[in-house]
Design a protein around this motif. Structure first.
Motif, PDB file in Angstrom:
ATOM      1  N   THR A   1      51.868  27.762  65.786  1.00 46.35           N
ATOM      2  CA  THR A   1      51.951  26.473  65.096  1.00 46.35           C
ATOM      3  C   THR A   1      52.051  26.666  63.595  1.00 46.35           C
ATOM      4  OG1 THR A   1      50.644  25.426  66.828  1.00 46.35           O
ATOM      5  CG2 THR A   1      50.781  24.265  64.724  1.00 46.35           C
ATOM      6  N   VAL A   2      51.228  27.609  63.066  1.00 46.33           N
ATOM      7  CA  VAL A   2      51.247  27.883  61.635  1.00 46.33           C
ATOM      8  C   VAL A   2      52.599  28.416  61.208  1.00 46.33           C
ATOM      9  CG1 VAL A   2      50.255  29.282  59.800  1.00 46.33           C
ATOM     10  CG2 VAL A   2      48.756  28.238  61.509  1.00 46.33           C
ATOM     11  N   VAL A   3      53.114  29.389  61.980  1.00 46.04           N
ATOM     12  CA  VAL A   3      54.412  29.967  61.631  1.00 46.04           C
ATOM     13  C   VAL A   3      55.497  28.906  61.696  1.00 46.04           C
ATOM     14  CG1 VAL A   3      56.171  31.623  62.354  1.00 46.04           C
ATOM     15  CG2 VAL A   3      53.766  32.282  62.362  1.00 46.04           C
ATOM     16  N   PHE A   4      55.433  28.062  62.742  1.00 45.27           N
ATOM     17  CA  PHE A   4      56.424  26.999  62.865  1.00 45.27           C
ATOM     18  C   PHE A   4      56.367  26.056  61.659  1.00 45.27           C
ATOM     19  CE2 PHE A   4      57.546  22.705  64.243  1.00 45.27           C
ATOM     20  CZ  PHE A   4      58.856  22.928  64.640  1.00 45.27           C
TER      21      PHE A   4
ATOM     22  N   ALA B   1      50.657  30.254  51.838  1.00 45.62           N
ATOM     23  CA  ALA B   1      49.983  29.381  52.801  1.00 45.62           C
ATOM     24  C   ALA B   1      49.747  30.109  54.124  1.00 45.62           C
ATOM     25  CB  ALA B   1      50.822  28.128  53.033  1.00 45.62           C
ATOM     26  N   LEU B   2      50.731  30.889  54.567  1.00 38.95           N
ATOM     27  CA  LEU B   2      50.589  31.643  55.816  1.00 38.95           C
ATOM     28  C   LEU B   2      49.483  32.685  55.712  1.00 38.95           C
ATOM     29  CD1 LEU B   2      54.358  32.140  56.746  1.00 38.95           C
ATOM     30  CD2 LEU B   2      52.674  30.767  57.994  1.00 38.95           C
ATOM     31  N   ILE B   3      49.426  33.358  54.569  1.00 40.15           N
ATOM     32  CA  ILE B   3      48.383  34.379  54.374  1.00 40.15           C
ATOM     33  C   ILE B   3      46.999  33.743  54.408  1.00 40.15           C
ATOM     34  CG2 ILE B   3      47.404  35.996  52.697  1.00 40.15           C
ATOM     35  CD1 ILE B   3      50.294  36.629  51.837  1.00 40.15           C
TER      36      ILE B   3
ATOM     37  N   GLN C   1      46.142  30.964  55.819  1.00 37.49           N
ATOM     38  CA  GLN C   1      45.864  30.470  57.158  1.00 37.49           C
ATOM     39  C   GLN C   1      45.470  31.616  58.089  1.00 37.49           C
ATOM     40  OE1 GLN C   1      45.989  27.198  57.793  1.00 37.49           O
ATOM     41  NE2 GLN C   1      45.297  27.423  59.908  1.00 37.49           N
ATOM     42  N   SER C   2      46.217  32.728  57.985  1.00 33.73           N
ATOM     43  CA  SER C   2      45.937  33.846  58.876  1.00 33.73           C
ATOM     44  C   SER C   2      44.588  34.486  58.565  1.00 33.73           C
ATOM     45  CB  SER C   2      47.049  34.900  58.783  1.00 33.73           C
ATOM     46  OG  SER C   2      47.119  35.408  57.455  1.00 33.73           O
ATOM     47  N   GLU C   3      44.239  34.541  57.261  1.00 28.99           N
ATOM     48  CA  GLU C   3      42.937  35.101  56.893  1.00 28.99           C
ATOM     49  C   GLU C   3      41.797  34.203  57.346  1.00 28.99           C
ATOM     50  OE1 GLU C   3      43.197  35.541  52.701  1.00 28.99           O
ATOM     51  OE2 GLU C   3      44.265  37.477  52.793  1.00 28.99           O
ATOM     52  N   GLY C   4      42.015  32.886  57.297  1.00 31.33           N
ATOM     53  CA  GLY C   4      40.957  31.960  57.703  1.00 31.33           C
ATOM     54  C   GLY C   4      40.840  31.832  59.207  1.00 31.33           C
ATOM     55  N   ASP C   5      41.930  32.092  59.944  1.00 31.12           N
ATOM     56  CA  ASP C   5      41.932  31.899  61.403  1.00 31.12           C
ATOM     57  C   ASP C   5      42.225  33.204  62.136  1.00 31.12           C
ATOM     58  OD1 ASP C   5      41.501  29.279  60.892  1.00 31.12           O
ATOM     59  OD2 ASP C   5      43.583  28.650  61.166  1.00 31.12           O
ATOM     60  N   ALA C   6      41.724  34.329  61.626  1.00 31.19           N
ATOM     61  CA  ALA C   6      42.001  35.630  62.242  1.00 31.19           C
ATOM     62  C   ALA C   6      41.660  35.674  63.720  1.00 31.19           C
ATOM     63  CB  ALA C   6      41.258  36.734  61.488  1.00 31.19           C
ATOM     64  N   PRO C   7      40.519  35.125  64.147  1.00 34.25           N
ATOM     65  CA  PRO C   7      40.182  35.175  65.571  1.00 34.25           C
ATOM     66  C   PRO C   7      40.886  34.111  66.399  1.00 34.25           C
ATOM     67  CG  PRO C   7      38.214  34.981  64.159  1.00 34.25           C
ATOM     68  CD  PRO C   7      39.404  34.597  63.358  1.00 34.25           C
ATOM     69  N   ALA C   8      41.700  33.269  65.735  1.00 31.84           N
ATOM     70  CA  ALA C   8      42.292  32.134  66.453  1.00 31.84           C
ATOM     71  C   ALA C   8      43.231  32.605  67.541  1.00 31.84           C
ATOM     72  CB  ALA C   8      43.050  31.242  65.477  1.00 31.84           C
TER      73      ALA C   8
END
Length: 510
Positions: A487-490, A469-471, A473-480
């Motif tokens: 928040t994602v990590v939490f 799930a983290l991967i 999220q990070s791939e979809g929100d790279a520029p975030a």
């Protein structure tokens, strides 16, 4: 070639409906517009002479379905369980449909048994009688097992019944599609969905292994029920087209003279058949869906014996709890609580007014409580309740419709044994016991244990699930922004912590 065959079958069906006077009943039920009515009757009229006359003593639709044969009789029986589709008056008419047909010969039955069980009948049975009962789908023979000498009932499907039903069901689908196309008003009844429901019921009845499984499950659920028996399935003598059960010896539950002559207490029997049904529906969530007098006997010791398990009802645990709270609320005349339960369960949309709904429920319950004991009906209560909830936007729930229909039948059986049976007095202890065991603190503990077990089962997979799930999220929100990553990590860490706590909780509970 299927299209022409279906058209011919439907013309013959229409001709029979016209000749028996049932055509208007069907067209009215479908809310058919004038052009569709004109088209249907114009198409059928030249072929009216092909229609089967049927028994003039019967109501028009019952007369037509009986005349048209097994598939139509069975279709009518299934429709009798769906007052939401055909209306309560027509459902009541269809409920009296009888599917007793002439039996096929004993030699044909023996050949079918030998083909299914792959042994000569003489090796399996020391006795094998002429048919003792014959219906639209199968017939029953009384036999004796060669190995043990036990008397049994052998149910055998009619020759070619599967193919015959398949042809008629195909024609029903064709008719449903034509009706929906030509009469948009009929779509509210969902004709194709109704045929799919019928198809499912018949498919189950045409495979006697499924009925054997239903009988076996029902017997296991009710093995500790005092005063109740289910014949044992003889699996080694059962297959797809043959089912063998222990023989049910007793007086028919509908023969009051025989019951009196045998010294049975009809008041006790009437109360027991009702309490048994409620226990099966609430406690087990699995009940006999065709519990009329023809499927019940009374043994010499006073036990009620049930047989014919082609139609069984199933209610999930959550729905059972809701249903029990609704019934208990009515028994207590706490209409506000009944209204709240409907909203809590999501049965009635949240934008409706709970106080107004409670007042509508009071209008349902109070007249019934004002009746004499011999007129109080839980089935009538449920019927009125469905009418009210429909006005408030509740969608039809098929499993509760079957429950309501069976409740009406069981009440009829109970009242036929003794008109003085008080339905509420019988129902109250059953409902109270179920609520105590399934809705109170003890039930909450059981629910928590079940939840912990489910979460613990996913424990070993949680790290991988969180990482994936983290991967994503990070791939979809790279520029975030960085705070969003936090928040994602939490969230991921929280998931792991919850999983660990759930696992520890399970270990503690166990």
């Amino acid at each position: 070639m299927r299209g022409p065959h279906n058209i011919w079958r439907l013309i013959r069906t229409g001709a029979t409906l016209e000749r028996t006077g049932a055509m208007n009943v069907v067209l009215d039920q479908l809310d058919a517009p004038k052009p569709f009515r004109f088209f249907a009757r114009t198409l059928v009229w030249p072929f009216r002479w092909l229609g089967i006359k049927g028994d003039p003593a019967m109501p028009p639709l019952t007369r037509a379905l009986t005349a048209l044969g097994p598939a139509y009789i069975k279709f009518g029986q299934v429709l009798s369980t769906r007052p939401d589709v055909v209306g309560s008056d027509l459902a009541t008419q269809l409920r009296v449909l009888q599917d007793k047909l002439p039996p096929f010969d004993i030699e044909t039955a023996k050949r079918a048994v030998e083909a299914e069980l792959e042994k000569p009948v003489s090796e399996m049975f020391s006795e094998f009688s002429e048919p003792v009962a014959a219906a639209s789908i199968a017939q029953v023979h009384k036999a004796r097992l060669a190995e043990t000498g036990e008397q049994v009932a052998v149910k055998v499907l009619r020759p070619g019944i599967e193919k015959a039903f398949r042809k008629d069901v195909d024609a029903f689908y064709f008719a449903a599609d034509m009706i929906e196309l030509l009469s948009p008003a009929s779509r509210r009844l969902r004709p194709r969905d109704v045929i799919e429901h019928f198809d499912g019921v018949v498919t189950g009845e045409l495979d006697l292994r499924l009925e054997s499984a239903s009988a076996s499950e029902f017997a296991a659920n009710t093995s500790q029920d005092e005063g109740f028996q289910v014949p044992e399935v003889k699996w080694e003598y059962s297959a797809r087209r043959v089912m063998t059960l222990g023989w049910a010896e007793g007086d028919p539950l509908g023969d009051n003279d025989a019951l009196d002559a045998a010294g049975h207490d009809r008041h006790a029997l009437g109360s027991r058949v009702l309490s048994l049904f409620l226990n099966h529906a609430l406690r087990d969530g699995y009940f006999h869906g065709d519990m009329h007098q023809g499927n019940l006997k009374v043994a010499a010791n006073g036990d009620i014996i049930a047989y014919d398990f082609g139609i069984m009802g199933h209610i999930d645990e959550y729905t059972r709890r809701v249903y029990a709270e609704i019934l208990f609320g009515f028994i207590q005349r706490d209409y506000h609580r009944v209204a709240e339960v409907h909203f809590e369960a999501g049965y009635v949309p949240a934008d409706q007014d709970v106080e107004e709904f409670a007042r509508a429920l009071r209008a349902v319950g109070e007249p019934i409580f004002g009746m004499d004991a011999d007129r109080i009906s839980m089935g009538r209560l449920l019927s009125y309740l469905f009418e009210v909830t429909e006005r408030f936007g509740m969608e039809t729930r098929t499993e509760l419709i079957l429950l309501q229909r069976t409740m009406v039948v069981v009440e009829g059986v109970s009242r036929s044994l003794d008109p003085g049976v008080n339905i509420w007095n019988v129902a109250k202890p059953v409902v109270e016991s179920y609520i105590k065991d399934s809705i109170g603190p003890r039930a909450l503990g059981k629910d928590l244990v079940k939840t912990a077990r489910v979460l613990a089962r996913f424990g070993p997979r949680l790290p991988g699930l969180v990482e994936a799930a983290l991967i994503r999220q990070s791939e979809g929100d790279a520029p975030a922004k960085k705070d969003k990553r936090k928040t994602v990590v939490f969230s991921g860490v929280s998931g792991v912590v919850i999983g660990v706590l759930a696992t520890l909780g399970l270990l503690t509970l166990l």
